[in-house]
Design a protein around this motif. Structure first.
Motif, mmCIF file in Angstrom:
data_model
loop_
_atom_site.group_PDB
_atom_site.id
_atom_site.type_symbol
_atom_site.label_atom_id
_atom_site.label_comp_id
_atom_site.label_asym_id
_atom_site.label_seq_id
_atom_site.Cartn_x
_atom_site.Cartn_y
_atom_site.Cartn_z
ATOM 1 N N THR A 1 0.838 -1.196 0.000
ATOM 2 C CA THR A 1 0.000 0.000 0.000
ATOM 3 C C THR A 1 0.871 1.242 0.000
ATOM 4 O O THR A 1 2.045 1.205 0.416
ATOM 5 N N SER B 1 -11.911 -0.014 7.424
ATOM 6 C CA SER B 1 -13.133 -0.639 6.928
ATOM 7 C C SER B 1 -13.779 -1.455 8.037
ATOM 8 O O SER B 1 -13.090 -2.200 8.746
ATOM 9 N N LYS C 1 -10.492 -2.730 -0.233
ATOM 10 C CA LYS C 1 -9.388 -2.855 0.701
ATOM 11 C C LYS C 1 -9.530 -4.124 1.537
ATOM 12 O O LYS C 1 -10.637 -4.621 1.749
ATOM 13 N N TRP D 1 -10.525 -5.952 7.071
ATOM 14 C CA TRP D 1 -11.745 -5.339 7.608
ATOM 15 C C TRP D 1 -11.859 -5.635 9.107
ATOM 16 O O TRP D 1 -11.541 -6.736 9.566
ATOM 17 N N GLU E 1 -6.111 -0.642 6.534
ATOM 18 C CA GLU E 1 -5.981 -1.594 5.436
ATOM 19 C C GLU E 1 -4.720 -2.443 5.523
ATOM 20 O O GLU E 1 -4.666 -3.541 4.973
ATOM 21 N N GLN F 1 -16.697 2.542 5.515
ATOM 22 C CA GLN F 1 -15.268 2.711 5.255
ATOM 23 C C GLN F 1 -14.904 4.163 5.507
ATOM 24 O O GLN F 1 -15.638 5.080 5.094
#
Length: 865
Positions: free
Chosen positions: A659, A669, A690, A693, A709, A852
């Motif tokens: 990322t 998320s 993404k 979670w 994420e 999110q």
């Protein structure tokens, strides 16, 4: 109310394919009859039971579970099920003819079930149906007729589908014999609660002029029709089929198909709508389920019945399509159709299997003759010789003796050594036979054969095969059969046998060698043994057909040495040019003390793996470091970590995520799991697609630490409170379906969530709000109001249109609020979101499926399309 988080991807045994590198061996869910949709009856990831340790000294009965009523169905098995208030267990699911459903801890000798459900409790005064209410005499079934066929479990929604039969006083069970009810139930496997819309009464009619028809219409009769063939699930549809009770007319073969999410009927078909008495073309297949190919086409076999190749298909293979309307696409009828009918030699005495790696389907029934044909062209019918198909051959000990095949074949898809074999043990004093598949058809005569014979009555073997892939010495064929005599009718003593799958003349063990310890009880006619994770589970019948009986559990009396493997975190994130580190733990089980070698699966270019230590003797801990080059593209990548010691191999399927966000400052998320399925850490979901979670699983809680994420702690926390949780009952090919399936439900009140202490960000945060409820045929509206810690309010109205259940597409709300997500904003590092129905024109059950939280300096344009 959901499955516990796991780093291992689920692996349902598939003998059609090789186990992928990195899959944890000896990890298996048995969610359908005969293990897989090809109905091969084989568990090829069994590492504990071998030909060297299954013997009277090492192997026997460990314990039994007490159940009420005969066990005709195969027991099913699901790993790592979280039962509310009782923790996480490997669960054995058992159904009985007394309309009982049980969930037992499959690893415990505790006789008290984790869950128990009496289907008759749903309708006051209802009971299982005594067979004497149907036939007036005892024959193929003794006692009650309740849940007879094997259910099917959909792990994407944690739902078990089953058919239960009850005798009710309400007279609302159909136009014929309305007190005799057959219902399709959809049960949450973690609670045994009915899913929305469940149960539904099974029934309907088709055009037809056969026995029992009126005015050119043939109606389903819930009293006469026997739901023996096991249930199947294909392309989101549940398949159910029927035959007769001991030829009690006017019976007809039926197939009905129901949408798994809505339980609405999508097809009803009769195999012989013009059939006369005793010629209804029943679909019973000795309890086997239909075969399902890779495209979702479904294959049944029919029994004695009228045949014209147009609307009546007695004594035939039939193929149904993969689309919701499920048309009849193709069929094959042997040239001996008249002989089969005249001599009561049901082709549907057993069910078909699909030959792995080919386009072939194989099936045999009461004639003892196997028919091999092609799924892309079943062959239709020719007058003589069956020249339209690939092969046919007689398994009888002597040609044309018609030694009946009812338990049916199993298949070892062995890609080395002796090659793939098909096994079958018919009744009528026949040998236990194995046939080698040569890539085109089956070699004759049998490649291996037992020295002992089956009982001379109607009492063949019901088979299950276990093996560790193609490993020599791992193949065992397990046989459930009566001790002696003709067990077609009545209740008879049974036994469990184990044979070397490489040499059927070698019996390794049977339950009568030490009968005082290992007795199998009364034979559970056509119920296959379930072999999984080093144990064999086999049902039985009570002496009177009505009372209590046992599910017997067999295994190694002294567990073999083994080891376990864990790797954390499941899916860490890094920037290009960075690295991630996993902690790997190897634990010894049952005195295991051999070195364990670690490997990783294929990595993308630019990623290198280094173990701090290897060839470790447990208990041991080491680290694995992945160095990620700056050239590696952003995105999610799989990581398979495999540990091997001799023939033992275990693995974990982790991931790593590249990322551009700093650790702890990426997208946050939150999936409100409710009674749905947890997302894996590697699952990409949402408009802002993404992983990692956060997943609160109950209706209310506080102080949940939130990760971003990358899986890193953000320092933020979540409090949430809702009146209830709900579920859409959907499943699909992407993680988006699992995220949207469950939701917090305002339930005539207000849902409130509170997020505190997000990392300070001058650009503020966009908050994506997802909403889709189980609104059926009504519009469902809600007001979603966000107030930041700075006092600035934002709100959106989301209208879930009638019948617009999430289909895999995220739809941003339009000017009227129609859609399934909206985007709100806060300029501060905390906010409160409230969800409630509007004052006018809204429903009381207002959903919140997930949110999110995206930094304002990381704009994702797709959110505003």
């Amino acid at each position: 109310m959901a499955f516990a988080a796991r780093t291992l991807a689920r692996f349902v045994a598939c003998a059609l394919c090789a186990a992928p590198f990195g899959t944890a061996l000896a990890q298996l869910d048995v969610t359908t009859q005969r293990y897989d949709d090809a109905r091969l009856g084989a568990n090829l990831v069994e590492t504990q039971l071998t030909t060297s340790n299954v013997n009277a000294g090492n192997f026997g009965k460990l314990w039994s579970y007490t159940v009420s009523g005969s066990v005709y169905a195969q027991p099913l098995y699901v790993r790592d099920v979280t039962i509310p208030g009782q923790g996480t267990h490997n669960v054995l699911y058992v159904v009985t003819m007394n309309d009982r459903v049980y969930a037992f801890d499959a690893d415990s000798n505790a006789d008290t079930p984790l869950l128990e459900f009496d289907v008759t409790s749903e309708v006051p005064g209802s009971t299982p149906i005594p067979i004497l209410q149907i036939l007036g005499f005892n024959d193929n079934i003794i006692g009650n007729v309740g849940i007879e066929s094997t259910p099917v479990i959909d792990l994407s929604t944690n739902t078990m589908y089953l058919v239960a039969r009850t005798l009710e006083t309400s007279s609302n069970c159909g136009s014929h014999n309305p007190t005799f009810c057959q219902k399709l139930h959809a049960l949450d496997i973690t609670t045994f609660e009915e899913r929305p819309g469940s149960p539904v009464i099974l029934g309907g009619s088709v055009p037809g002029n056969g026995s029992g028809s009126q005015g050119g219409t043939l109606a389903f009769d819930p009293k006469i029709e026997d739901q023996r063939a096991s249930l199947a699930l294909s392309n989101g549809r549940v398949f159910v089929a029927w035959s007769s009770h001991s030829d009690q007319f006017p019976y007809h073969g039926w197939v009905m198909v129901y949408d798994a999410a809505t339980l609405q009927q999508t097809l009803i078909w009769s195999s012989a709508p013009d059939g006369t008495s005793f010629n209804g073309a029943g679909i019973w297949m000795a309890g086997r389920a239909p075969a399902i190919d890779a495209d979702g086409n479904v294959y049944y076999m029919t029994g004695n019945g009228t045949w014209d190749g147009t609307t009546n298909f007695g004594e035939s293979f039939v193929k149904f399509g993969a689309t919701p309307d499920t048309p009849l696409l193709d069929w094959f009828t042997p040239s001996a159709v008249d002989l089969l009918n005249d001599l009561d030699l049901d082709l549907a005495g057993s069910g078909p299997i699909l030959v792995p790696g080919t386009n072939l389907i194989v099936g045999a029934g009461k004639s003892g003759v196997f028919y091999v044909t092609r799924i892309d062209d079943l062959g239709g019918h020719v007058a003589s010789g069956d020249t339209n198909i690939v092969q046919h051959f007689d398994n009888s000990r002597f040609q044309d003796d018609h030694e009946q095949i009812k338990g049916g074949p199993v298949y070892w898809n062995r890609n080395g050594g002796l090659g793939p074999w098909m096994y079958v043990w018919s009744d009528g004093c026949n040998h236990f036979n194995a046939y080698r598949f040569n890539g085109t058809d089956f070699d004759l005569p049998p490649v291996s054969q037992s020295t002992m014979l089956s009982p001379c009555g109607s009492s063949g073997g019901v088979l299950t095969l276990s093996a560790n892939g193609s490993a020599p010495g791992s193949g065992i064929v397990w046989v459930s059969m009566p001790v002696a005599g003709d067990a077609n009718s009545g209740i008879h003593p049974g036994m469990l046998r184990a044979f070397d799958a490489d040499d059927l003349s070698t019996e390794l063990w049977n339950s009568n060698q030490n009968q005082g310890r290992d007795d199998a009880g009364n034979w559970p006619k056509f119920s296959a043994p379930t072999v999984v994770n080093g144990r064999v589970y086999l049902g039985s019948f009570p002496d009177d057909g009505f009372g209590d009986t046992h599910v017997n559990v067999y295994g190694l009396l002294v567990a073999p040495g083994d080891f376990s493997l864990t790797a954390t975190p499941p899916n860490p994130g890094t920037n290009p040019g960075g690295s991630v580190v996993y902690t790997i733990d190897i634990a010894a089980q049952n005195g295991f003390a051999d070195p364990v070698h670690l490997d990783v699966g294929t990595l993308p270019a630019g990623v290198t793996a280094t173990f701090a230590g290897n060839d470790l003797t447990p208990p041991a801990e080491t680290t694995l470091t992945l160095d990620v080059d700056a050239s590696v593209a952003l995105g999610e990548y799989p990581l398979a970590i495999v540990a091997t010691s001799g023939a033992l191999q275990h693995g974990v399927d982790n991931g790593f995520y590249v990322t551009d966000a700093a650790a702890g400052a990426g997208v946050v998320s939150i999936d409100f799991v409710g009674n749905g399925v947890l997302l894996a850490a590697t699952d990409l979901a949402g408009v802002v697609s993404k992983p990692n979670w956060n997943e609160p699983i109950i209706a209310a809680g506080s102080g949940l630490a939130l990760v971003d994420e990358s899986g890193a702690d953000t320092g933020a926390t979540l409090d949430w409170n809702a009146g209830n949780v709900g579920s859409l009952g959907i499943s699909g090919p992407t993680p988006d379906f699992a995220m949207m399936n469950s939701y917090l439900d305002a339930d005539h009140g207000t849902t409130t969530i509170r997020v505190r202490d997000l990392p300070a960000n001058p650009g503020g945060y966009f908050v994506y709000v997802y909403a889709d409820g189980d609104n059926g045929g009504s519009d469902l509206a809600g007001v979603y109001s966000l107030v930041g810690d700075d006092g600035e309010p934002w709100s959106a109205r989301i209208v879930d249109a009638a019948g617009a259940t999430f289909d895999g597409t995220f739809v941003h709300v339009d000017g009227d609020g129609r859609g399934n997500y909206a985007v709100l904003f806060t300029g501060s590092n905390g906010f409160t979101l409230t969800v409630s129905p509007p004052l006018v024109g809204g429903g009381a059950h207002t959903p919140l499926n997930g949110i999110q939280i995206v930094r304002g300096d990381r704009i994702f344009g797709s959110g505003f399309d």
